[in-house]
Design a protein around this motif. Structure first.
Motif, short mmCIF file in Angstrom:
data_model
loop_
_atom_site.label_atom_id
_atom_site.label_comp_id
_atom_site.label_asym_id
_atom_site.label_seq_id
_atom_site.Cartn_x
_atom_site.Cartn_y
_atom_site.Cartn_z
N GLY A 42 0.83 -1.20 0.00
CA GLY A 42 0.00 0.00 0.00
C GLY A 42 0.86 1.24 0.00
O GLY A 42 1.96 1.26 0.58
N ALA A 43 0.38 2.33 -0.64
CA ALA A 43 1.19 3.54 -0.80
C ALA A 43 1.34 4.34 0.48
O ALA A 43 1.92 5.42 0.47
CB ALA A 43 0.62 4.42 -1.91
N GLY A 48 -1.09 0.06 7.41
CA GLY A 48 -1.43 -1.29 6.97
C GLY A 48 -2.43 -1.94 7.91
O GLY A 48 -2.50 -1.60 9.10
N ASN A 49 -3.22 -2.90 7.39
CA ASN A 49 -4.26 -3.55 8.17
C ASN A 49 -4.35 -5.03 7.83
O ASN A 49 -4.02 -5.45 6.72
CB ASN A 49 -5.61 -2.88 7.90
CG ASN A 49 -5.66 -1.46 8.38
OD1 ASN A 49 -5.97 -1.18 9.53
ND2 ASN A 49 -5.34 -0.52 7.49
N SER A 50 -4.85 -5.80 8.77
CA SER A 50 -5.04 -7.23 8.54
C SER A 50 -6.22 -7.45 7.60
O SER A 50 -7.13 -6.62 7.51
CB SER A 50 -5.30 -7.95 9.86
OG SER A 50 -6.58 -7.59 10.38
N THR A 74 1.49 0.01 -4.79
CA THR A 74 2.93 0.21 -4.91
C THR A 74 3.43 -0.58 -6.11
O THR A 74 2.73 -1.43 -6.65
CB THR A 74 3.69 -0.28 -3.66
OG1 THR A 74 3.57 -1.71 -3.59
CG2 THR A 74 3.15 0.35 -2.40
N ILE A 75 4.68 -0.30 -6.50
CA ILE A 75 5.32 -1.20 -7.46
C ILE A 75 5.70 -2.48 -6.72
O ILE A 75 5.92 -2.47 -5.51
CB ILE A 75 6.55 -0.55 -8.11
CG1 ILE A 75 7.56 -0.08 -7.04
CG2 ILE A 75 6.14 0.60 -9.01
CD1 ILE A 75 8.88 0.40 -7.63
N VAL A 76 5.75 -3.57 -7.47
CA VAL A 76 6.02 -4.88 -6.88
C VAL A 76 7.32 -5.42 -7.48
O VAL A 76 7.43 -5.53 -8.71
CB VAL A 76 4.87 -5.87 -7.15
CG1 VAL A 76 5.15 -7.22 -6.52
CG2 VAL A 76 3.54 -5.29 -6.63
N CYS A 197 17.28 10.38 -2.13
CA CYS A 197 17.96 11.06 -1.01
C CYS A 197 18.02 10.23 0.26
O CYS A 197 18.97 10.33 1.03
CB CYS A 197 17.27 12.39 -0.72
SG CYS A 197 17.42 13.61 -2.05
N PHE A 198 16.98 9.41 0.49
CA PHE A 198 16.89 8.71 1.77
C PHE A 198 16.71 7.21 1.64
O PHE A 198 16.60 6.51 2.66
CB PHE A 198 15.73 9.28 2.59
CG PHE A 198 15.77 10.77 2.78
CD1 PHE A 198 16.74 11.35 3.58
CD2 PHE A 198 14.86 11.59 2.14
CE1 PHE A 198 16.79 12.72 3.76
CE2 PHE A 198 14.90 12.96 2.30
CZ PHE A 198 15.87 13.54 3.11
N GLY A 199 16.63 6.69 0.40
CA GLY A 199 16.42 5.27 0.22
C GLY A 199 15.02 4.83 0.59
O GLY A 199 14.78 3.64 0.87
N ARG A 200 14.08 5.77 0.61
CA ARG A 200 12.69 5.47 0.96
C ARG A 200 11.81 5.85 -0.23
O ARG A 200 11.59 7.02 -0.49
CB ARG A 200 12.28 6.23 2.22
CG ARG A 200 13.00 5.78 3.47
CD ARG A 200 12.69 6.66 4.66
NE ARG A 200 11.26 6.82 4.89
CZ ARG A 200 10.74 7.57 5.86
NH1 ARG A 200 11.55 8.23 6.67
NH2 ARG A 200 9.44 7.66 6.00
N SER A 201 11.27 4.86 -0.90
CA SER A 201 10.55 5.10 -2.15
C SER A 201 9.09 5.47 -1.92
O SER A 201 8.36 4.74 -1.24
CB SER A 201 10.61 3.86 -3.03
OG SER A 201 9.73 3.97 -4.11
N ALA A 202 8.67 6.57 -2.53
CA ALA A 202 7.25 6.94 -2.50
C ALA A 202 6.41 5.92 -3.24
O ALA A 202 5.24 5.69 -2.90
CB ALA A 202 7.07 8.32 -3.13
N ASN A 203 7.00 5.28 -4.25
CA ASN A 203 6.29 4.24 -4.99
C ASN A 203 6.25 2.91 -4.25
O ASN A 203 5.72 1.93 -4.77
CB ASN A 203 6.92 4.05 -6.37
CG ASN A 203 6.55 5.17 -7.31
OD1 ASN A 203 5.40 5.56 -7.40
ND2 ASN A 203 7.54 5.71 -8.01
N ARG A 204 6.83 2.90 -3.05
CA ARG A 204 6.79 1.70 -2.20
C ARG A 204 6.11 2.02 -0.87
O ARG A 204 6.22 1.26 0.09
CB ARG A 204 8.21 1.20 -1.95
CG ARG A 204 8.93 0.75 -3.22
CD ARG A 204 8.56 -0.64 -3.61
NE ARG A 204 9.00 -1.61 -2.59
CZ ARG A 204 8.62 -2.88 -2.57
NH1 ARG A 204 7.77 -3.34 -3.48
NH2 ARG A 204 9.07 -3.70 -1.65
N GLY A 205 5.45 3.19 -0.79
CA GLY A 205 4.73 3.57 0.42
C GLY A 205 5.60 4.09 1.54
O GLY A 205 5.20 4.07 2.71
#
Length: 647
Positions: A42-43, A48-50, A74-76, A197-205
């Protein structure tokens, strides 16, 4: 029917659900649908939820014909495909109504899941093209429609005219339009700054909100044009007063942003927009209707200034504007409450009409444009005693309240109740007393009292109506209650009336509300790819911007649908994942951000639109406090700003 003899057009208010509790809150406060993230893909990774909670939310929403959409947007990566497919199976079994998609591998996997033996007879969710698929053109919306999406979530940046153009091109495709909440400075799906910049992808949430940082603006000579300003930070969107325009332009769904916001935000914002939407529908009889059933009643008056906001803007709804950014702060300012009139040691008073309470949060800007906040410890009339008196606070300064304790306390209790209207008719038929009930969704039930009829000594109308309308804690409220066939002259014990009432309610509650459209969805969304039409104009004109191909299935999907140059995921081509196999077509010098927002225009230096001649030597650079630097390019031909890495 309206004057054109057409059925009313269905309009949906779509709200965020951080979790099960807030999803139920959104439904109770008037949302026609909610979107929620599962525990993966999820973006908004932090929301996240069960699957169990998602199924419970769907069960609750469906009581009102409201819908639940799950974000798998997200991209997979290649090694995640098997896990993603298993998650999709579980989401389908949770009986949700749609899945939001960015990665085209999800489309292929959903088609396979629909054909699996264990899924035969299972209601399949629609597929919605997430805003992460970068949906800013007629061509893109047409292509997405051609490959099977029933809904396209449009880019936040589109104007009314552009929404109209998309609707005209794909009139049978649902268009989801953002109407409230935080704004990304880059087109969604086309922002890679956080990852770079931070190794945290917006396309990976995992967006790290690079755009909310403070920057120095420098030119190519090293001259500093502006210091420590939030030059990429935008105000929040608010289209409350423009909903009717957006609906008339072709929007099906009005989307509120905020899956990381708290319950008070959801209550306040959903209630405000639901009431406004009801007014629009009431003013246009026969033209529009809500997509779900039931009406919410509130214990408070919604006020959007009371919940988190960075100031409000209509963004690009009417074209380019110069009031959409918030250079001074990315934080919530709240509502203006007056100005500092006079300061004494340890306290001050306020010129204005606002009432204050112990614990209120206030803030102000210093002359150097820095936002300072403080907490009110004690209130005596209009004199305020801060917990600690801010040294920078001076007489004449404007004050804003970003935490209203009275409002927050009100939000902590139950603030809304949503119920369906129940009409009842009781009468005598063939010597028996018959109660017929029908709710606003059209579900019917009957109960019969097969006992000898007894004449009453006095009319029983009031007692019969009173007993039937004791709906208490049920999900119904009384509508029209009618007495026919001389039943008012009969004596019917209150216990018998109550039993008949309970019987018809139980019957109606057992009947599901038809969620509709599934046959068409099966034919359209899960059709074989041979039946899909490839939009050549799109392929030639756009080359699938922000395709973000991260696995072999997505790569194959684009190729099979006529796209030969779908862009590889930045995450696979950036240095952080060097050595990883790349899918799709790598592109050199990819912008970290592609923005309709233009800093040159915002500062008054767009010569093309009548601004001043720039005083700097381009290119311009943004430099953060930790020394990170990016380069700005102004693509005037496309009227957009692009942000590039410098390393």
């Amino acid at each position: 029917m309206n004057q054109n003899n057409k059925l009313p057009r269905t309009i949906e208010l779509l709200a965020p659900a951080k979790n099960l509790e807030q999803g139920i809150i959104a439904i109770d406060h008037g949302a026609d649908a909610v979107y929620i993230g599962a525990n993966e893909f999820g973006a908004r990774q932090a929301a996240g939820n069960s699957i169990e909670d998602i199924a419970e939310l769907a069960k609750y929403a469906h009581k009102f014909g409201a819908r639940v959409y799950v974000t798998v947007n997200t991209i997979v990566y290649e090694h995640e495909l098997a896990n993603a497919k298993q998650l999709l199976r579980r989401i389908v079994k949770a009986d949700v109504d749609a899945i939001l998609v960015q990665d085209m591998a999800v489309v292929e996997m959903m088609r396979e899941i629909a054909s699996e033996p264990e899924m035969q007879g299972q209601r399949m969710p629609e597929l919605h093209a997430s805003t992460q698929t970068d949906n800013r053109s007629v061509e893109k919306a047409t292509w997405l429609t051609s490959v099977g999406f029933s809904r396209v979530v449009l880019a936040r940046e589109l104007s009314l005219d552009e929404i109209r153009e998309v609707h005209k091109a794909v009139p049978h495709t649902e268009l989801e339009v953002f109407v409230h909440g935080a704004l990304c400075v880059s087109y969604s799906g086309a922002c890679y700054a956080s990852h770079h910049c931070f190794g945290r992808s917006a396309n990976r949430g995992e967006c790290a909100q690079f755009c909310r940082l403070a920057f120095d603006l420098k030119d190519s000579r090293g001259d500093t044009i502006r210091r420590a300003s939030h030059l990429l930070s935008l105000k929040d969107m608010k289209q409350l007063d423009r909903l009717e325009d957006i609906i008339e332009a072709g929007a099906t769904s009005l989307k509120i942003e905020g899956r990381l916001k708290d319950a008070a935000y959801v209550k306040n914002v959903v209630a405000a927009y639901s009431q406004q939407l009801d007014e629009i529908i009431e003013d246009n009889p026969g033209k529009y209707r809500r997509s779900s059933w039931g009406k919410a009643e509130y214990t408070f008056i919604p006020n959007l200034a009371k919940t988190f906001n960075r100031g409000f803007t209509h963004y690009f709804l009417d074209g380019r504007r110069d009031d959409i950014s918030s250079f001074d702060t990315p934080k919530a300012m709240g509502e203006y409450v007056g100005y500092v009139k006079e300061i004494r040691r340890g306290s001050f008073n306020v010129a204005g009409t606002a009432m204050f309470a112990n614990g209120d949060g206030l803030c102000f800007f210093t002359p150097d444009h820095k936002l300072h906040g403080f907490r009110v410890n004690r209130v005596e009339n209009n004199r305020l005693f801060p917990l600690s008196m801010p040294e920078e606070l001076k007489a004449g300064m404007a004050l804003y309240r970003n935490n209203d304790m009275v409002f927050e306390r009100a939000m902590e209790s139950k603030t809304a109740e949503r119920k369906l209207t129940l009409d009842m008719t009781i009468g005598v038929d063939c010597g028996k007393i018959v109660l017929e009930a029908i709710d606003e969704t059209g579900r019917k039930a009957f109960a019969t009292l097969d006992e000898p009829l007894q004449e009453a000594q006095k009319p029983q109308s009031e007692n019969i109506i009173r007993q039937l309308e004791k709906l208490g804690n049920t999900m119904f409220r009384p509508g029209n209650t009618r007495l026919n066939g001389g039943v008012a002259s009969l004596f019917i014990p209150s216990s018998k009336l109550a039993a008949m009432r309970r019987e018809v309610i139980a019957q109606i509650e057992e009947q599901p509300i038809g969620m509709g459209g599934n046959e068409d969805v099966q034919k359209k969304v899960y059709a074989s790819k041979e039946n899909n039409i490839v939009n050549k104009r799109f392929i030639e004109a756009e080359k699938i911007t922000a395709a973000n191909v991260a696995n072999h299935r997505a790569e194959a999907f684009y190729e099979e649908h006529g796209v030969r140059h779908a862009a590889a995921a930045f995450e696979l081509t950036d240095g952080a994942r060097s050595g990883a196999k790349t899918y799709g077509t790598p592109h050199a010098n990819t912008p970290l951000m592609t923005c309709r927002y233009c800093l040159r225009y915002a500062m008054g230096f767009c010569v093309k639109r009548g601004g001043k001649q720039p005083i700097w030597k381009e290119p311009l650079f943004l430099e953060s406090a930790d020394g990170r630097q990016v380069r700005l390019t102004f693509n005037c031909a496309k009227c957009q700003m692009e942000v590039y890495a410098t390393d």
